[in-house]
Design a protein around this motif. Structure first.
Motif, PDB file in Angstrom:
ATOM      1  N   PRO A  54       6.634 -36.053 -32.712  1.00 29.11           N
ATOM      2  CA  PRO A  54       6.869 -36.962 -31.579  1.00 29.11           C
ATOM      3  C   PRO A  54       8.131 -37.799 -31.701  1.00 29.11           C
ATOM      4  O   PRO A  54       8.738 -38.145 -30.694  1.00 29.11           O
ATOM      5  CB  PRO A  54       5.609 -37.831 -31.565  1.00 29.11           C
ATOM      6  CG  PRO A  54       5.026 -37.702 -32.930  1.00 29.11           C
ATOM      7  CD  PRO A  54       5.385 -36.346 -33.420  1.00 29.11           C
ATOM      8  N   GLU A  55       8.547 -38.134 -32.902  1.00 29.29           N
ATOM      9  CA  GLU A  55       9.751 -38.951 -33.070  1.00 29.29           C
ATOM     10  C   GLU A  55      10.704 -38.254 -34.038  1.00 29.29           C
ATOM     11  O   GLU A  55      11.109 -38.802 -35.064  1.00 29.29           O
ATOM     12  CB  GLU A  55       9.383 -40.345 -33.573  1.00 29.29           C
ATOM     13  CG  GLU A  55       8.536 -41.139 -32.575  1.00 29.29           C
ATOM     14  CD  GLU A  55       8.178 -42.513 -33.103  1.00 29.29           C
ATOM     15  OE1 GLU A  55       8.543 -42.832 -34.247  1.00 29.29           O
ATOM     16  OE2 GLU A  55       7.524 -43.267 -32.360  1.00 29.29           O
ATOM     17  N   ALA A  56      11.067 -37.032 -33.683  1.00 25.80           N
ATOM     18  CA  ALA A  56      11.951 -36.261 -34.553  1.00 25.80           C
ATOM     19  C   ALA A  56      13.345 -36.875 -34.617  1.00 25.80           C
ATOM     20  O   ALA A  56      13.995 -36.868 -35.657  1.00 25.80           O
ATOM     21  CB  ALA A  56      12.031 -34.819 -34.059  1.00 25.80           C
ATOM     22  N   HIS A  57      13.810 -37.416 -33.487  1.00 25.24           N
ATOM     23  CA  HIS A  57      15.132 -38.036 -33.426  1.00 25.24           C
ATOM     24  C   HIS A  57      15.039 -39.325 -32.609  1.00 25.24           C
ATOM     25  O   HIS A  57      14.167 -39.480 -31.752  1.00 25.24           O
ATOM     26  CB  HIS A  57      16.160 -37.092 -32.778  1.00 25.24           C
ATOM     27  CG  HIS A  57      16.513 -35.911 -33.626  1.00 25.24           C
ATOM     28  ND1 HIS A  57      17.509 -35.935 -34.576  1.00 25.24           N
ATOM     29  CD2 HIS A  57      15.993 -34.658 -33.649  1.00 25.24           C
ATOM     30  CE1 HIS A  57      17.593 -34.764 -35.155  1.00 25.24           C
ATOM     31  NE2 HIS A  57      16.689 -33.950 -34.613  1.00 25.24           N
ATOM     32  N   ARG A  58      15.977 -40.215 -32.889  1.00 33.17           N
ATOM     33  CA  ARG A  58      16.113 -41.413 -32.078  1.00 33.17           C
ATOM     34  C   ARG A  58      17.089 -41.094 -30.952  1.00 33.17           C
ATOM     35  O   ARG A  58      18.299 -41.121 -31.128  1.00 33.17           O
ATOM     36  CB  ARG A  58      16.623 -42.594 -32.908  1.00 33.17           C
ATOM     37  CG  ARG A  58      15.665 -43.039 -33.992  1.00 33.17           C
ATOM     38  CD  ARG A  58      16.133 -44.339 -34.635  1.00 33.17           C
ATOM     39  NE  ARG A  58      17.506 -44.217 -35.139  1.00 33.17           N
ATOM     40  CZ  ARG A  58      17.828 -43.748 -36.334  1.00 33.17           C
ATOM     41  NH1 ARG A  58      16.872 -43.327 -37.157  1.00 33.17           N
ATOM     42  NH2 ARG A  58      19.091 -43.678 -36.712  1.00 33.17           N
ATOM     43  N   GLY A  59      16.551 -40.805 -29.807  1.00 34.92           N
ATOM     44  CA  GLY A  59      17.394 -40.396 -28.689  1.00 34.92           C
ATOM     45  C   GLY A  59      17.206 -38.927 -28.366  1.00 34.92           C
ATOM     46  O   GLY A  59      16.295 -38.255 -28.857  1.00 34.92           O
ATOM     47  N   ILE A  60      18.100 -38.428 -27.551  1.00 31.98           N
ATOM     48  CA  ILE A  60      17.968 -37.084 -27.017  1.00 31.98           C
ATOM     49  C   ILE A  60      18.186 -36.032 -28.107  1.00 31.98           C
ATOM     50  O   ILE A  60      19.006 -36.200 -28.999  1.00 31.98           O
ATOM     51  CB  ILE A  60      18.976 -36.893 -25.854  1.00 31.98           C
ATOM     52  CG1 ILE A  60      18.822 -35.526 -25.211  1.00 31.98           C
ATOM     53  CG2 ILE A  60      20.395 -37.115 -26.335  1.00 31.98           C
ATOM     54  CD1 ILE A  60      19.669 -35.355 -23.964  1.00 31.98           C
ATOM     55  N   VAL A  61      17.407 -34.956 -28.031  1.00 31.41           N
ATOM     56  CA  VAL A  61      17.584 -33.788 -28.905  1.00 31.41           C
ATOM     57  C   VAL A  61      18.562 -32.852 -28.196  1.00 31.41           C
ATOM     58  O   VAL A  61      18.232 -32.239 -27.189  1.00 31.41           O
ATOM     59  CB  VAL A  61      16.250 -33.076 -29.185  1.00 31.41           C
ATOM     60  CG1 VAL A  61      16.473 -31.877 -30.093  1.00 31.41           C
ATOM     61  CG2 VAL A  61      15.258 -34.039 -29.805  1.00 31.41           C
ATOM     62  N   ARG A  62      19.771 -32.725 -28.749  1.00 26.93           N
ATOM     63  CA  ARG A  62      20.822 -31.981 -28.065  1.00 26.93           C
ATOM     64  C   ARG A  62      20.838 -30.498 -28.411  1.00 26.93           C
ATOM     65  O   ARG A  62      21.444 -29.709 -27.686  1.00 26.93           O
ATOM     66  CB  ARG A  62      22.188 -32.589 -28.402  1.00 26.93           C
ATOM     67  CG  ARG A  62      22.352 -34.032 -27.975  1.00 26.93           C
ATOM     68  CD  ARG A  62      22.104 -34.216 -26.497  1.00 26.93           C
ATOM     69  NE  ARG A  62      23.017 -33.430 -25.698  1.00 26.93           N
ATOM     70  CZ  ARG A  62      24.204 -33.880 -25.271  1.00 26.93           C
ATOM     71  NH1 ARG A  62      24.593 -35.096 -25.580  1.00 26.93           N
ATOM     72  NH2 ARG A  62      24.981 -33.125 -24.542  1.00 26.93           N
ATOM     73  N   GLY A  63      20.198 -30.111 -29.517  1.00 25.00           N
ATOM     74  CA  GLY A  63      20.217 -28.699 -29.879  1.00 25.00           C
ATOM     75  C   GLY A  63      19.125 -28.345 -30.863  1.00 25.00           C
ATOM     76  O   GLY A  63      18.777 -29.153 -31.732  1.00 25.00           O
ATOM     77  N   VAL A  64      18.564 -27.154 -30.721  1.00 25.13           N
ATOM     78  CA  VAL A  64      17.589 -26.614 -31.668  1.00 25.13           C
ATOM     79  C   VAL A  64      17.923 -25.140 -31.887  1.00 25.13           C
ATOM     80  O   VAL A  64      18.478 -24.476 -31.005  1.00 25.13           O
ATOM     81  CB  VAL A  64      16.130 -26.753 -31.174  1.00 25.13           C
ATOM     82  CG1 VAL A  64      15.691 -28.197 -31.155  1.00 25.13           C
ATOM     83  CG2 VAL A  64      15.964 -26.131 -29.798  1.00 25.13           C
TER      84      VAL A  64
END
Length: 348
Positions: free
Chosen positions: A106-116
């Protein structure tokens, strides 16, 4: 013997005055209707429209994210697995068979995930995520530890100097590339990038490694350019400048020299990396910026998602789309992918 002669009075077809309407003979047989061609065309057109309306290409929606989905990745070694990243920093792994969430952070990053992106090879279930918080994280369902609240923790974390906008992994080597203010190539065993490459762009929009010619890397930047790099020499190979900036790049899995770019000028361009002075084909149909593009596993078709809320399917040899997907619930389409069995299209 009787002989009947056909006779016609001139009064049946002659006008009495010049102001009269010209009288024409009319056959009342319905099989010889004068507008039969137009009537049949209209019927066929309506039948095609009704068939398209009742076809219902929309199969299912994978619900769970509470923000927009801005990145998506498929696993070439697992047909059932799809990874998505949302604007609130959440990562989810989906099972296409059960249409449910198989794993989430649920909180993998602070903000938008731009790439996976998935790590190729099929020997591990690890995958990478890059966010606007200047971090690239490695995740795994089987190897990752759990925090006190039960949420998964990253297997490894790499910190950059600028917010990341894209990430992609090498097919065979333990390398991955990221895009931020420049293209950076990382070794998984080191905490700092082993190579930095740039050619004029202030910000890199997308980074994509060629999965066939594994030493070639393509990137697009805010200066409207698409640049090809050689990983062996860490130098640029070629550059093409388009009218507007490019949002996404996709390599053809069957033809190693061909790639497609999704552009802000509403078009999708296909290029041959051996001759970058002109586009091989221009796919025109979208009415707003094209946000993402992906090749089918056969390399003969493309799927694109646009800001005009539509998903279009293309034949790579033609200039216009062969099909369009749209529903009332759909909003801006930021990412699209073909499934590995060439049977379904995923959109976020």
């Amino acid at each position: 013997m009787k002989v009947k002669a056909l006779s016609r009075s001139t009064a049946d077809y002659t006008r009495e005055t010049k102001s009269d309407i010209q009288r024409l003979p009319r056959n009342v047989d319905p099989a010889l209707h004068p507008l039969e061609r137009a009537r049949e065309y209209k019927r066929a057109l309506n039948a095609a429209k009704v068939e398209r309306m009742l076809a219902k290409p929309f199969l299912a929606s994978l619900t769970g994210h509470i923000d927009g989905i801005y990145s998506m990745a498929k696993n070439p070694w697992d047909l059932d697995q799809v990874i998505t990243g949302s604007g609130d920093g959440e990562l989810r792994m989906w099972s296409l068979e059960s249409q449910e969430t198989a794993w989430r952070a649920p909180e993998a990053h602070r903000g938008i995930v731009r790439g996976v992106c998935s790590i190729p090879g099929g020997e591990t279930d690890r995958f990478l995520s890059a966010g606007a918080d200047k971090l690239v994280k490695v995740w795994s369902r089987s190897e990752g530890a759990l925090a006190n609240d039960g949420t998964p923790e990253a297997v490894a974390t790499y910190s950059g100097k600028h917010a990341f906008s894209a990430v992609d992994h090498h097919r065979s080597r333990l390398l991955f590339a990221t895009g931020s203010s420049q293209v950076e190539v990382w070794d998984v065993d080191r905490s700092e990038p082993i190579a930095n490459m740039t050619w004029g762009a202030d910000t890199i929009n997308s980074v994509r490694m060629n999965q066939t010619e594994v030493n070639v890397l393509a990137s697009s930047g805010t200066d409207r350019s698409v640049v090809l790099y050689d990983l062996r020499t860490s130098s640029a190979l070629a550059k093409v400048v388009l009218k507007l900036s490019t949002n996404a790049i996709a390599w053809n899995p069957m033809e190693a020299f061909m790639f497609a770019v999704a552009n802000e000028d509403h078009n999708v361009y296909t290029f041959d990396m051996r001759r970058m002075d002109h586009a091989v084909n221009v796919l025109r149909d979208h009415v707003s910026a094209v946000m993402d593009v992906d090749y089918s596993p056969t390399g003969q078709e493309l799927v694109s998602g646009s800001y005009d809320r539509t998903v279009r399917l293309w034949d790579v040899a033609r200039g216009h789309s062969r099909d369009i997907y749209h529903s009332k619930r759909m909003q801006r389409v930021f990412c699209v992918r073909y499934t590995q069995d060439n049977a379904y299209v995923l959109s976020g």
